[in-house]
Design a protein around this motif. Structure first.
Motif, PDB file in Angstrom:
ATOM      1  N   LEU A 129      65.334  17.150   5.985  1.00 41.46           N
ATOM      2  CA  LEU A 129      66.453  17.332   6.913  1.00 41.46           C
ATOM      3  C   LEU A 129      66.302  18.566   7.797  1.00 41.46           C
ATOM      4  O   LEU A 129      67.149  18.832   8.646  1.00 41.46           O
ATOM      5  CB  LEU A 129      67.764  17.430   6.121  1.00 41.46           C
ATOM      6  N   GLY A 130      65.225  19.338   7.557  1.00 49.61           N
ATOM      7  CA  GLY A 130      65.029  20.564   8.338  1.00 49.61           C
ATOM      8  C   GLY A 130      65.999  21.667   7.954  1.00 49.61           C
ATOM      9  O   GLY A 130      66.317  22.537   8.764  1.00 49.61           O
ATOM     10  N   LYS A 131      66.492  21.641   6.724  1.00 47.17           N
ATOM     11  CA  LYS A 131      67.446  22.645   6.232  1.00 47.17           C
ATOM     12  C   LYS A 131      66.740  23.616   5.292  1.00 47.17           C
ATOM     13  O   LYS A 131      65.789  23.248   4.602  1.00 47.17           O
ATOM     14  CB  LYS A 131      68.595  21.978   5.474  1.00 47.17           C
ATOM     15  N   ASP A 132      67.212  24.848   5.253  1.00 46.10           N
ATOM     16  CA  ASP A 132      66.638  25.864   4.375  1.00 46.10           C
ATOM     17  C   ASP A 132      67.254  25.739   2.985  1.00 46.10           C
ATOM     18  O   ASP A 132      68.450  25.951   2.800  1.00 46.10           O
ATOM     19  CB  ASP A 132      66.894  27.254   4.954  1.00 46.10           C
ATOM     20  N   PHE A 133      66.429  25.382   2.010  1.00 45.64           N
ATOM     21  CA  PHE A 133      66.885  25.193   0.630  1.00 45.64           C
ATOM     22  C   PHE A 133      67.483  26.470   0.059  1.00 45.64           C
ATOM     23  O   PHE A 133      68.443  26.430  -0.706  1.00 45.64           O
ATOM     24  CB  PHE A 133      65.694  24.733  -0.227  1.00 45.64           C
ATOM     25  N   ARG A 134      66.948  27.631   0.448  1.00 46.44           N
ATOM     26  CA  ARG A 134      67.384  28.910  -0.132  1.00 46.44           C
ATOM     27  C   ARG A 134      68.785  29.334   0.317  1.00 46.44           C
ATOM     28  O   ARG A 134      69.411  30.156  -0.333  1.00 46.44           O
ATOM     29  CB  ARG A 134      66.386  30.004   0.211  1.00 46.44           C
ATOM     30  N   THR A 135      69.287  28.774   1.402  1.00 45.55           N
ATOM     31  CA  THR A 135      70.612  29.180   1.902  1.00 45.55           C
ATOM     32  C   THR A 135      71.698  28.158   1.585  1.00 45.55           C
ATOM     33  O   THR A 135      72.813  28.254   2.094  1.00 45.55           O
ATOM     34  CB  THR A 135      70.573  29.406   3.429  1.00 45.55           C
ATOM     35  N   ARG A 136      71.392  27.194   0.717  1.00 46.41           N
ATOM     36  CA  ARG A 136      72.369  26.135   0.445  1.00 46.41           C
ATOM     37  C   ARG A 136      73.632  26.654  -0.239  1.00 46.41           C
ATOM     38  O   ARG A 136      74.720  26.124  -0.012  1.00 46.41           O
ATOM     39  CB  ARG A 136      71.724  25.021  -0.363  1.00 46.41           C
ATOM     40  N   GLY A 137      73.538  27.700  -1.061  1.00 42.77           N
ATOM     41  CA  GLY A 137      74.718  28.263  -1.721  1.00 42.77           C
ATOM     42  C   GLY A 137      75.691  28.867  -0.725  1.00 42.77           C
ATOM     43  O   GLY A 137      76.895  28.609  -0.776  1.00 42.77           O
ATOM     44  N   ARG A 138      75.179  29.640   0.194  1.00 44.07           N
ATOM     45  CA  ARG A 138      76.032  30.233   1.230  1.00 44.07           C
ATOM     46  C   ARG A 138      76.621  29.142   2.129  1.00 44.07           C
ATOM     47  O   ARG A 138      77.786  29.186   2.512  1.00 44.07           O
ATOM     48  CB  ARG A 138      75.217  31.218   2.063  1.00 44.07           C
ATOM     49  N   ARG A 139      75.787  28.131   2.440  1.00 43.16           N
ATOM     50  CA  ARG A 139      76.246  27.044   3.308  1.00 43.16           C
ATOM     51  C   ARG A 139      77.382  26.257   2.645  1.00 43.16           C
ATOM     52  O   ARG A 139      78.386  25.943   3.278  1.00 43.16           O
ATOM     53  CB  ARG A 139      75.067  26.132   3.648  1.00 43.16           C
ATOM     54  N   ILE A 140      77.262  25.950   1.346  1.00 41.17           N
ATOM     55  CA  ILE A 140      78.327  25.184   0.686  1.00 41.17           C
ATOM     56  C   ILE A 140      79.608  26.013   0.583  1.00 41.17           C
ATOM     57  O   ILE A 140      80.704  25.476   0.711  1.00 41.17           O
ATOM     58  CB  ILE A 140      77.892  24.625  -0.686  1.00 41.17           C
ATOM     59  N   ASP A 141      79.495  27.329   0.372  1.00 42.53           N
ATOM     60  CA  ASP A 141      80.694  28.182   0.352  1.00 42.53           C
ATOM     61  C   ASP A 141      81.432  28.103   1.684  1.00 42.53           C
ATOM     62  O   ASP A 141      82.660  27.954   1.721  1.00 42.53           O
ATOM     63  CB  ASP A 141      80.326  29.636   0.053  1.00 42.53           C
ATOM     64  N   ASP A 142      80.679  28.203   2.787  1.00 37.26           N
ATOM     65  CA  ASP A 142      81.291  28.110   4.117  1.00 37.26           C
ATOM     66  C   ASP A 142      81.903  26.728   4.349  1.00 37.26           C
ATOM     67  O   ASP A 142      82.998  26.603   4.894  1.00 37.26           O
ATOM     68  CB  ASP A 142      80.257  28.395   5.213  1.00 37.26           C
ATOM     69  N   GLN A 143      81.186  25.688   3.907  1.00 40.21           N
ATOM     70  CA  GLN A 143      81.692  24.330   4.096  1.00 40.21           C
ATOM     71  C   GLN A 143      82.973  24.090   3.315  1.00 40.21           C
ATOM     72  O   GLN A 143      83.912  23.475   3.815  1.00 40.21           O
ATOM     73  CB  GLN A 143      80.624  23.312   3.681  1.00 40.21           C
ATOM     74  N   ILE A 144      83.026  24.560   2.078  1.00 42.31           N
ATOM     75  CA  ILE A 144      84.235  24.365   1.267  1.00 42.31           C
ATOM     76  C   ILE A 144      85.419  25.087   1.895  1.00 42.31           C
ATOM     77  O   ILE A 144      86.533  24.557   1.933  1.00 42.31           O
ATOM     78  CB  ILE A 144      83.992  24.809  -0.189  1.00 42.31           C
TER      79      ILE A 144
END
Length: 92
Positions: free
Chosen positions: A60-75
């Motif tokens: 998907l062209g997404k950075d695996f290492r930033t998924r925690g920060r991304r899900i926090d923002d999404q929630i």
């Protein structure tokens, strides 16, 4: 939207499977969840998770290492429309 229809005509709670949220478009998830929450009169339970497969993120062209920060923002963003829907339902 078959499940939305069924949830609208029954008193059952609608519980999703686990959605790998960082791999999804936040606005689209928010729109779909808000629609289902309205149809179910607040009985939607949306399951989300981080995911664990680096290959999926690479595809998907997404950075695996930033998924925690991304899900926090999404929630944080997802709670805003859902909270507004719930307040509207309680006011009825």
């Amino acid at each position: 939207m078959t499940f939305g229809y069924l949830a609208a005509i029954t008193s059952l709670e609608l519980v999703t499977g686990v959605l790998i949220l960082p791999q999804r478009q936040t606005v689209l998830v928010a729109k779909q969840a808000a629609e289902l929450d309205i149809l179910t009169e607040g009985r939607l339970r949306l399951g989300v998770a981080l995911g664990w497969n680096t290959v999926e993120y690479q595809a998907l062209g997404k950075d695996f290492r930033t998924r925690g920060r991304r899900i926090d923002d999404q929630i944080t963003l997802l709670r805003q429309p859902l909270d507004a829907v719930q307040r509207d339902l309680r006011a009825r």
